[in-house]
Design an enzyme around this catalytic site. Structure first.
Site, PDB file in Angstrom:
ATOM      1  N   ASP A   7       0.903  -1.172  -0.001  1.00 25.97           N
ATOM      2  CA  ASP A   7      -0.045   0.159  -0.078  1.00 25.97           C
ATOM      3  C   ASP A   7       0.915   1.218   0.163  1.00 25.97           C
ATOM      4  O   ASP A   7       2.097   1.087   0.249  1.00 25.97           O
ATOM      5  CB  ASP A   7      -0.768  -0.155   1.208  1.00 25.97           C
ATOM      6  CG  ASP A   7      -1.508   1.064   1.541  1.00 25.97           C
ATOM      7  OD1 ASP A   7      -1.339   1.954   2.670  1.00 25.97           O
ATOM      8  OD2 ASP A   7      -2.424   1.569   0.695  1.00 25.97           O
ATOM      9  N   ASP A   9      -0.155   5.307   0.907  1.00 29.50           N
ATOM     10  CA  ASP A   9      -0.365   6.292   1.942  1.00 29.50           C
ATOM     11  C   ASP A   9      -0.524   5.534   3.540  1.00 29.50           C
ATOM     12  O   ASP A   9      -1.464   4.499   3.325  1.00 29.50           O
ATOM     13  CB  ASP A   9      -1.731   6.918   1.796  1.00 29.50           C
ATOM     14  CG  ASP A   9      -1.566   7.802   0.266  1.00 29.50           C
ATOM     15  OD1 ASP A   9      -2.352   7.672  -0.778  1.00 29.50           O
ATOM     16  OD2 ASP A   9      -0.483   8.526   0.358  1.00 29.50           O
ATOM     17  N   THR A 121      -4.883   3.580  -3.514  1.00 29.48           N
ATOM     18  CA  THR A 121      -6.154   4.308  -3.886  1.00 29.48           C
ATOM     19  C   THR A 121      -5.602   5.749  -4.342  1.00 29.48           C
ATOM     20  O   THR A 121      -6.253   6.284  -5.129  1.00 29.48           O
ATOM     21  CB  THR A 121      -7.036   4.537  -2.697  1.00 29.48           C
ATOM     22  OG1 THR A 121      -7.246   3.512  -1.984  1.00 29.48           O
ATOM     23  CG2 THR A 121      -8.218   5.306  -3.021  1.00 29.48           C
ATOM     24  N   THR A 122      -4.453   6.038  -4.022  1.00 31.23           N
ATOM     25  CA  THR A 122      -3.951   7.483  -4.454  1.00 31.23           C
ATOM     26  C   THR A 122      -3.629   7.435  -5.984  1.00 31.23           C
ATOM     27  O   THR A 122      -3.526   6.361  -6.604  1.00 31.23           O
ATOM     28  CB  THR A 122      -2.659   7.737  -3.565  1.00 31.23           C
ATOM     29  OG1 THR A 122      -2.517   9.146  -3.539  1.00 31.23           O
ATOM     30  CG2 THR A 122      -1.415   7.049  -4.250  1.00 31.23           C
TER      31      THR A 122
HETATM   32  C1  XBP Z   1      -5.292   6.334   0.622  1.00 31.42           C
HETATM   33  C2  XBP Z   1      -6.246   7.196   0.038  1.00 31.42           C
HETATM   34  C3  XBP Z   1      -5.817   8.346  -1.073  1.00 31.42           C
HETATM   35  C4  XBP Z   1      -5.153   9.324  -0.555  1.00 31.42           C
HETATM   36  C5  XBP Z   1      -5.430  10.605  -1.359  1.00 31.42           C
HETATM   37  O1  XBP Z   1      -4.483   5.608  -0.148  1.00 31.42           O
HETATM   38  O2  XBP Z   1      -7.498   7.288   0.513  1.00 31.42           O
HETATM   39  O3  XBP Z   1      -6.982   8.794  -1.649  1.00 31.42           O
HETATM   40  O4  XBP Z   1      -5.703   9.743   0.639  1.00 31.42           O
HETATM   41  O5  XBP Z   1      -4.800  10.257  -2.490  1.00 31.42           O
HETATM   42  P1  XBP Z   1      -3.747   4.294  -0.020  1.00 31.42           P
HETATM   43  P2  XBP Z   1      -5.608  10.923  -3.879  1.00 31.42           P
HETATM   44  O6  XBP Z   1      -4.595   3.266  -0.594  1.00 31.42           O
HETATM   45  O7  XBP Z   1      -2.440   4.294  -0.422  1.00 31.42           O
HETATM   46  O8  XBP Z   1      -3.594   4.096   1.527  1.00 31.42           O
HETATM   47  O9  XBP Z   1      -5.977  12.522  -3.391  1.00 31.42           O
HETATM   48  O10 XBP Z   1      -4.588  10.847  -4.766  1.00 31.42           O
HETATM   49  O11 XBP Z   1      -6.726   9.994  -3.877  1.00 31.42           O
HETATM   50 MG    MG Z   2      -2.928   3.124   3.178  1.00 28.89          MG
END
Ligand code: XBP
Ligand code: MG
Length: 252
Positions: A7, A9, A121-122
């Site tokens: 993952d 973020d 998700t980012t």
């Molecule tokens: C976490 C998320 C992402 C970020 C924001 O991603 O929910 O949407 O908070 O990024 P991860 P964007 O799956 O890596 O934990 O604004 O680009 O969506």
């Molecule tokens: Mg995450």
């Protein structure tokens, strides 16, 4: 274990509080909006994954007085694009370092020929900027599959992004292990049947990680031991390949 799926973020780097949130606020300011996402409010907004979806959730649940424009999706997409520019700039300026142990584990995995993937998700541009700055220009190529953002119809906690990785890499869930940080992330990876190790952070430390194989406060390093909240650590003091292999074997 043949494939390690990361993952982004909250796992590769602690990006939410001082990264994404700050970038959102800068984009709101630029757009002449008086919205200000405090660290506490942002913690609530993290219930929803996806930056665009989070803005919509904010308008629907927290700022209902705001007069939504006719073309709401376009309006949100523009705000989000501006936010992404601010966020990638922060990454390029080195403001969001990797979490402890991430660099070591990725280098260990590469040296051992473990196939690497990303399921996040980012937005893809955020991953490119993070990897280029934290590792090297070519670092994204170390990951055989980079599954990000809108590439799948449903975002975490849906398992879609992990199913995408399994399909692209032509592997079964049991040949993989996922590294996640949040409730939504854990539901997504275990929903795809993938054994999961959680490294929680400031925003996710109180999340429910039912179904995860191991829950720790960080990957840690030989000189910086992790703390185990739940699960079998096999006597290890940090998350390394041999621990992950034991967890994967136990999950078969
Ligand atoms: C976490 C998320 C992402 C970020 C924001 O991603 O929910 O949407 O908070 O990024 P991860 P964007 O799956 O890596 O934990 O604004 O680009 O969506
Ligand atoms: Mg995450």
């Amino acid at each position: 274990m043949e494939v390690l799926i990361f993952d982004v973020d909250g796992t590769l780097a602690d990006t939410e509080r001082n990264g994404h949130r700050v970038a959102f606020n800068q984009a709101f300011k630029d757009a002449g909006l008086d919205w200000d996402w405090s660290p506490t409010l942002y913690g609530d907004l993290l219930k929803v994954t996806g930056g665009k979806e989070r803005i919509k959730f904010y308008l629907d649940e927290y700022n209902t007085a705001f007069a939504k424009p006719d073309k709401l999706d376009d309006f949100i997409a523009q705000l989000h694009a501006s936010k992404t520019v601010y966020f990638t700039t922060m990454l390029k300026e080195g403001k969001l370092p990797l979490r402890p142990g991430v660099e070591r584990l990725i280098n260990e995995a590469r040296a051992a020929g473990i196939r690497l993937a990303i399921a996040t998700t980012t937005t893809l541009a955020n991953i490119t900027a993070l990897l280029e700055h934290a590792f090297a220009e070519e670092a994204q190529s170390w990951f055989e599959c980079v599954a990000a953002g809108d590439i799948v119809p449903a975002k975490k906690p849906a398992p879609d992004i992990y199913h995408y990785v399994l399909e692209k890499m032509n592997v079964s869930a049991r040949q993989c292990l996922a590294l996640e940080d949040s409730y939504n992330g854990n539901l997504s990876s275990i929903g795809a049947g993938i054994p999961t190790v959680i490294t929680y952070n400031g925003y996710t430390q109180d999340d429910d990680f039912t179904g995860a194989a191991l829950v720790v406060d960080q990957l840690g390093d030989p000189d910086q031991a992790f703390k185990i909240r739940r699960g079998e650590g096999y006597g290890a003091s940090c998350v390394d390949l041999s621990l992950l292999q034991k967890i994967s074997f136990a999950a078969q």
